[in-house]
Design a protein around this motif. Sequence first.
Motif, PDB file in Angstrom:
ATOM      1  N   MET A   1     -22.568  35.518 -20.467  1.00 28.21           N
ATOM      2  CA  MET A   1     -21.526  36.522 -20.198  1.00 28.21           C
ATOM      3  C   MET A   1     -21.660  37.062 -18.770  1.00 28.21           C
ATOM      4  SD  MET A   1     -18.951  37.979 -21.728  1.00 28.21           S
ATOM      5  CE  MET A   1     -17.990  39.473 -21.933  1.00 28.21           C
ATOM      6  N   ARG A   2     -22.864  37.450 -18.418  1.00 29.39           N
ATOM      7  CA  ARG A   2     -23.148  37.982 -17.093  1.00 29.39           C
ATOM      8  C   ARG A   2     -22.770  36.974 -16.000  1.00 29.39           C
ATOM      9  NH1 ARG A   2     -23.355  42.663 -14.550  1.00 29.39           N
ATOM     10  NH2 ARG A   2     -24.245  42.277 -12.529  1.00 29.39           N
ATOM     11  N   LYS A   3     -23.062  35.710 -16.278  1.00 28.05           N
ATOM     12  CA  LYS A   3     -22.792  34.660 -15.303  1.00 28.05           C
ATOM     13  C   LYS A   3     -21.281  34.489 -15.113  1.00 28.05           C
ATOM     14  CE  LYS A   3     -24.730  30.117 -14.348  1.00 28.05           C
ATOM     15  NZ  LYS A   3     -25.500  29.019 -14.958  1.00 28.05           N
ATOM     16  N   VAL A   4     -20.564  34.497 -16.215  1.00 30.75           N
ATOM     17  CA  VAL A   4     -19.099  34.418 -16.148  1.00 30.75           C
ATOM     18  C   VAL A   4     -18.563  35.587 -15.337  1.00 30.75           C
ATOM     19  CG1 VAL A   4     -16.974  34.576 -17.508  1.00 30.75           C
ATOM     20  CG2 VAL A   4     -18.901  33.224 -18.361  1.00 30.75           C
ATOM     21  N   PHE A   5     -19.107  36.757 -15.607  1.00 33.71           N
ATOM     22  CA  PHE A   5     -18.663  37.962 -14.918  1.00 33.71           C
ATOM     23  C   PHE A   5     -18.875  37.852 -13.412  1.00 33.71           C
ATOM     24  CE2 PHE A   5     -19.808  42.490 -13.757  1.00 33.71           C
ATOM     25  CZ  PHE A   5     -18.492  42.870 -13.581  1.00 33.71           C
ATOM     26  N   GLN A   6     -20.062  37.394 -13.024  1.00 30.14           N
ATOM     27  CA  GLN A   6     -20.343  37.236 -11.594  1.00 30.14           C
ATOM     28  C   GLN A   6     -19.392  36.223 -10.959  1.00 30.14           C
ATOM     29  OE1 GLN A   6     -22.051  39.099  -9.653  1.00 30.14           O
ATOM     30  NE2 GLN A   6     -22.775  40.357 -11.356  1.00 30.14           N
ATOM     31  N   ALA A   7     -19.079  35.176 -11.699  1.00 29.12           N
ATOM     32  CA  ALA A   7     -18.138  34.172 -11.185  1.00 29.12           C
ATOM     33  C   ALA A   7     -16.760  34.794 -10.998  1.00 29.12           C
ATOM     34  CB  ALA A   7     -18.061  32.989 -12.140  1.00 29.12           C
ATOM     35  N   GLU A   8     -16.380  35.671 -11.917  1.00 29.30           N
ATOM     36  CA  GLU A   8     -15.072  36.326 -11.809  1.00 29.30           C
ATOM     37  C   GLU A   8     -15.020  37.283 -10.619  1.00 29.30           C
ATOM     38  OE1 GLU A   8     -13.552  36.246 -16.456  1.00 29.30           O
ATOM     39  OE2 GLU A   8     -14.750  37.924 -15.724  1.00 29.30           O
ATOM     40  N   LEU A   9     -16.111  38.030 -10.441  1.00 26.38           N
ATOM     41  CA  LEU A   9     -16.192  38.928  -9.279  1.00 26.38           C
ATOM     42  C   LEU A   9     -16.088  38.116  -7.985  1.00 26.38           C
ATOM     43  CD1 LEU A   9     -18.967  41.663  -9.710  1.00 26.38           C
ATOM     44  CD2 LEU A   9     -16.491  41.935  -9.736  1.00 26.38           C
ATOM     45  N   HIS A  10     -16.794  37.007  -7.971  1.00 32.99           N
ATOM     46  CA  HIS A  10     -16.784  36.130  -6.798  1.00 32.99           C
ATOM     47  C   HIS A  10     -15.362  35.638  -6.529  1.00 32.99           C
ATOM     48  CE1 HIS A  10     -18.354  33.299  -3.863  1.00 32.99           C
ATOM     49  NE2 HIS A  10     -17.598  32.376  -4.408  1.00 32.99           N
ATOM     50  N   GLN A  11     -14.667  35.282  -7.580  1.00 30.76           N
ATOM     51  CA  GLN A  11     -13.294  34.793  -7.473  1.00 30.76           C
ATOM     52  C   GLN A  11     -12.375  35.855  -6.854  1.00 30.76           C
ATOM     53  OE1 GLN A  11     -11.992  31.844  -7.987  1.00 30.76           O
ATOM     54  NE2 GLN A  11      -9.905  32.556  -7.582  1.00 30.76           N
ATOM     55  N   VAL A  12     -12.555  37.104  -7.267  1.00 35.03           N
ATOM     56  CA  VAL A  12     -11.765  38.202  -6.685  1.00 35.03           C
ATOM     57  C   VAL A  12     -12.040  38.294  -5.188  1.00 35.03           C
ATOM     58  CG1 VAL A  12     -11.568  40.731  -6.610  1.00 35.03           C
ATOM     59  CG2 VAL A  12     -11.484  39.535  -8.800  1.00 35.03           C
ATOM     60  N   GLY A  13     -13.315  38.200  -4.822  1.00 38.32           N
ATOM     61  CA  GLY A  13     -13.680  38.242  -3.403  1.00 38.32           C
ATOM     62  C   GLY A  13     -13.041  37.098  -2.625  1.00 38.32           C
ATOM     63  N   GLU A  14     -13.042  35.917  -3.220  1.00 42.82           N
ATOM     64  CA  GLU A  14     -12.436  34.747  -2.567  1.00 42.82           C
ATOM     65  C   GLU A  14     -10.937  34.946  -2.364  1.00 42.82           C
ATOM     66  OE1 GLU A  14     -13.841  31.721  -1.436  1.00 42.82           O
ATOM     67  OE2 GLU A  14     -15.587  33.049  -1.585  1.00 42.82           O
ATOM     68  N   GLU A  15     -10.305  35.542  -3.361  1.00 44.66           N
ATOM     69  CA  GLU A  15      -8.855  35.730  -3.270  1.00 44.66           C
ATOM     70  C   GLU A  15      -8.505  36.751  -2.177  1.00 44.66           C
ATOM     71  OE1 GLU A  15      -5.378  35.064  -6.585  1.00 44.66           O
ATOM     72  OE2 GLU A  15      -7.151  36.174  -7.163  1.00 44.66           O
ATOM     73  N   LEU A  16      -9.348  37.776  -2.048  1.00 41.68           N
ATOM     74  CA  LEU A  16      -9.152  38.736  -0.947  1.00 41.68           C
ATOM     75  C   LEU A  16      -9.213  38.023   0.400  1.00 41.68           C
ATOM     76  CD1 LEU A  16     -11.182  42.023  -1.557  1.00 41.68           C
ATOM     77  CD2 LEU A  16      -8.698  41.785  -1.318  1.00 41.68           C
ATOM     78  N   ILE A  17     -10.198  37.144   0.550  1.00 44.67           N
ATOM     79  CA  ILE A  17     -10.354  36.398   1.803  1.00 44.67           C
ATOM     80  C   ILE A  17      -9.129  35.502   2.039  1.00 44.67           C
ATOM     81  CG2 ILE A  17     -11.718  34.580   2.947  1.00 44.67           C
ATOM     82  CD1 ILE A  17     -14.172  35.837   1.398  1.00 44.67           C
ATOM     83  N   GLN A  18      -8.658  34.911   0.964  1.00 46.70           N
ATOM     84  CA  GLN A  18      -7.471  34.048   1.068  1.00 46.70           C
ATOM     85  C   GLN A  18      -6.246  34.852   1.533  1.00 46.70           C
ATOM     86  OE1 GLN A  18      -6.680  32.151  -2.691  1.00 46.70           O
ATOM     87  NE2 GLN A  18      -5.008  30.896  -1.849  1.00 46.70           N
ATOM     88  N   ILE A  19      -6.075  36.048   0.971  1.00 45.73           N
ATOM     89  CA  ILE A  19      -4.940  36.885   1.387  1.00 45.73           C
ATOM     90  C   ILE A  19      -5.099  37.278   2.858  1.00 45.73           C
ATOM     91  CG2 ILE A  19      -3.744  39.083   1.016  1.00 45.73           C
ATOM     92  CD1 ILE A  19      -4.560  38.916  -1.940  1.00 45.73           C
ATOM     93  N   ALA A  20      -6.312  37.686   3.236  1.00 46.59           N
ATOM     94  CA  ALA A  20      -6.554  38.087   4.632  1.00 46.59           C
ATOM     95  C   ALA A  20      -6.283  36.923   5.579  1.00 46.59           C
ATOM     96  CB  ALA A  20      -7.986  38.594   4.784  1.00 46.59           C
ATOM     97  N   THR A  21      -6.616  35.717   5.147  1.00 49.76           N
ATOM     98  CA  THR A  21      -6.391  34.532   5.980  1.00 49.76           C
ATOM     99  C   THR A  21      -4.889  34.269   6.147  1.00 49.76           C
ATOM    100  OG1 THR A  21      -8.485  33.642   5.167  1.00 49.76           O
ATOM    101  CG2 THR A  21      -6.992  32.090   6.259  1.00 49.76           C
ATOM    102  N   LEU A  22      -4.123  34.486   5.082  1.00 52.72           N
ATOM    103  CA  LEU A  22      -2.663  34.339   5.189  1.00 52.72           C
ATOM    104  C   LEU A  22      -2.058  35.412   6.095  1.00 52.72           C
ATOM    105  CD1 LEU A  22      -1.610  33.411   1.537  1.00 52.72           C
ATOM    106  CD2 LEU A  22      -1.670  31.914   3.537  1.00 52.72           C
ATOM    107  N   VAL A  23      -2.625  36.618   6.034  1.00 50.99           N
ATOM    108  CA  VAL A  23      -2.145  37.688   6.921  1.00 50.99           C
ATOM    109  C   VAL A  23      -2.421  37.303   8.374  1.00 50.99           C
ATOM    110  CG1 VAL A  23      -2.553  40.086   7.649  1.00 50.99           C
ATOM    111  CG2 VAL A  23      -2.351  39.538   5.217  1.00 50.99           C
ATOM    112  N   ARG A  24      -3.587  36.739   8.605  1.00 48.06           N
ATOM    113  CA  ARG A  24      -3.944  36.314   9.961  1.00 48.06           C
ATOM    114  C   ARG A  24      -2.947  35.272  10.473  1.00 48.06           C
ATOM    115  NH1 ARG A  24      -5.277  33.559  14.203  1.00 48.06           N
ATOM    116  NH2 ARG A  24      -7.048  34.300  15.401  1.00 48.06           N
ATOM    117  N   GLU A  25      -2.631  34.326   9.599  1.00 47.57           N
ATOM    118  CA  GLU A  25      -1.690  33.257   9.950  1.00 47.57           C
ATOM    119  C   GLU A  25      -0.290  33.849  10.224  1.00 47.57           C
ATOM    120  OE1 GLU A  25      -2.116  29.701   7.386  1.00 47.57           O
ATOM    121  OE2 GLU A  25       0.063  29.896   7.140  1.00 47.57           O
TER     122      GLU A  25
END
Lengths: 232, 232
Positions: A1-25
């Motif tokens: 469960m904890r591992k899944v949770f950490q993966a989900e948190l990581h995914q949120v972080g990745e999506e933030l970076i993806q949005i910021a990258t689109l803003v940059r573009e």
Amino acid sequence: MRKVFQAELHQVGEELIQIATLVREALARAKDALLDADIQLAEEVISNDARIDFLQNDLDERSIDILALQSPVASDLRMIVGALRMSASLERAGDLARHLAQAVRLRYPDPVIPEPLVETFTRMFDLDLQIVDRVIQVLQTRDLSLADDIYALKGEVNALHQSVFDALAAPTWDCSVPTAVDVTLCSRYLERIGDHGVSVTRKVSYLVTGDWVPASSDRPTGHGHVGRDGGE
Amino acid sequence: MRKVFQAELHQVGEELIQIATLVREALARAKDALLDADIQLAEEVISNDARIDFLQNDLDERSIDILALQSPVASDLRMIVGALRMSASLERAGDLARHLAQAVRLRYPDPVIPEPLVETFTRMFDLDLQIVDRVIQVLQTRDLSLADDIYALKGEVNALHQSVFDALAAPTWDCSVPTAVDVTLCSRYLERIGDHGVSVTRKVSYLVTGDWVPASSDRPTGHGHVGRDGGE
């Protein structure tokens, strides 16, 4: 469960970076569109903004699901709430890049920015791009040594924003009123994009250190109702 | 436990109403300050903004505590996340009222808004005040029959915002460039305040019905980079 949770948190972080990258573009394209009166690029910025909106919505729904299913506490909870806020800030920065592109479309084939101000706007765009680059790095690495850089770059944006008004008011320049309106709005958009970069940085800083950096530190003293946002 | 939780949710709702009421007060004072060049009132708006910021922060901390301690799900969770977003929107509306007051301070004792536009700005302020009044009612009652009213009022604000640019550009009026800058920014602030009202209304609507009203419905067609925010 904890591992899944950490993966989900990581995914949120990745999506933030993806949005910021689109803003940059979007911002890089808005720069060329505005300074070269490039209508094709402007249309791209305008239509691509829907992608940023979609990703923000996706990130928000994902975050709410995590809150519902995992009931995070302490720093994990703050990370999710922080992500909700950062995504809102980044989405707004994307909207502002779209506004810059819409100004191009409105005036095409005429240029929006008159020749005497092209250098100032080039510099403002470059500063905002540097801010967004560093925001992406901060999101990726949480390296807060970049924060002071970001605040300093925002200080330069504020100074240029002020200088735009001084240039418009200079008795030596017979600027037309519609040009003054366009220039004022575009300068304001660029200043606000920098604010959103600062806002995201403050939120990461808060998540990492627990200390809130007051928004007043980068408030300029000149044009009172200019550049004093600092926040959302 | 459930009873305590409901009391806490209620408290969050009350605090949102309190913030919206302070925004309404700031906007009413900013109106008189701007249209009467009243520096005392302007200073009040500027210093009182800290109270809105404080309450927003308090509401946010309270919401995070509820998330941590009660782990709400479903509609309760969405209510808390919605409150976080609405408080951010209301806080920004407060900032924009402060910007209007700062414009007064910058130009004092000269008026910011030139005589030919006083009527338009009076009307824009009144429309924004009506929007905020209805937002407060929506927060209090969740009566969504007010939502269409609010969207219609925002449509009128957009039209007036556009008319300001048309007036500035009219060949019959020899408006100075610094005046055009001030007028542009103040009109933009008023237009954005209306946006925040719409944004809060949409969030309440979403909480009540589960249906998201697309932001595109109130997008004007004229000045492309004007009034197309609709969001945060």
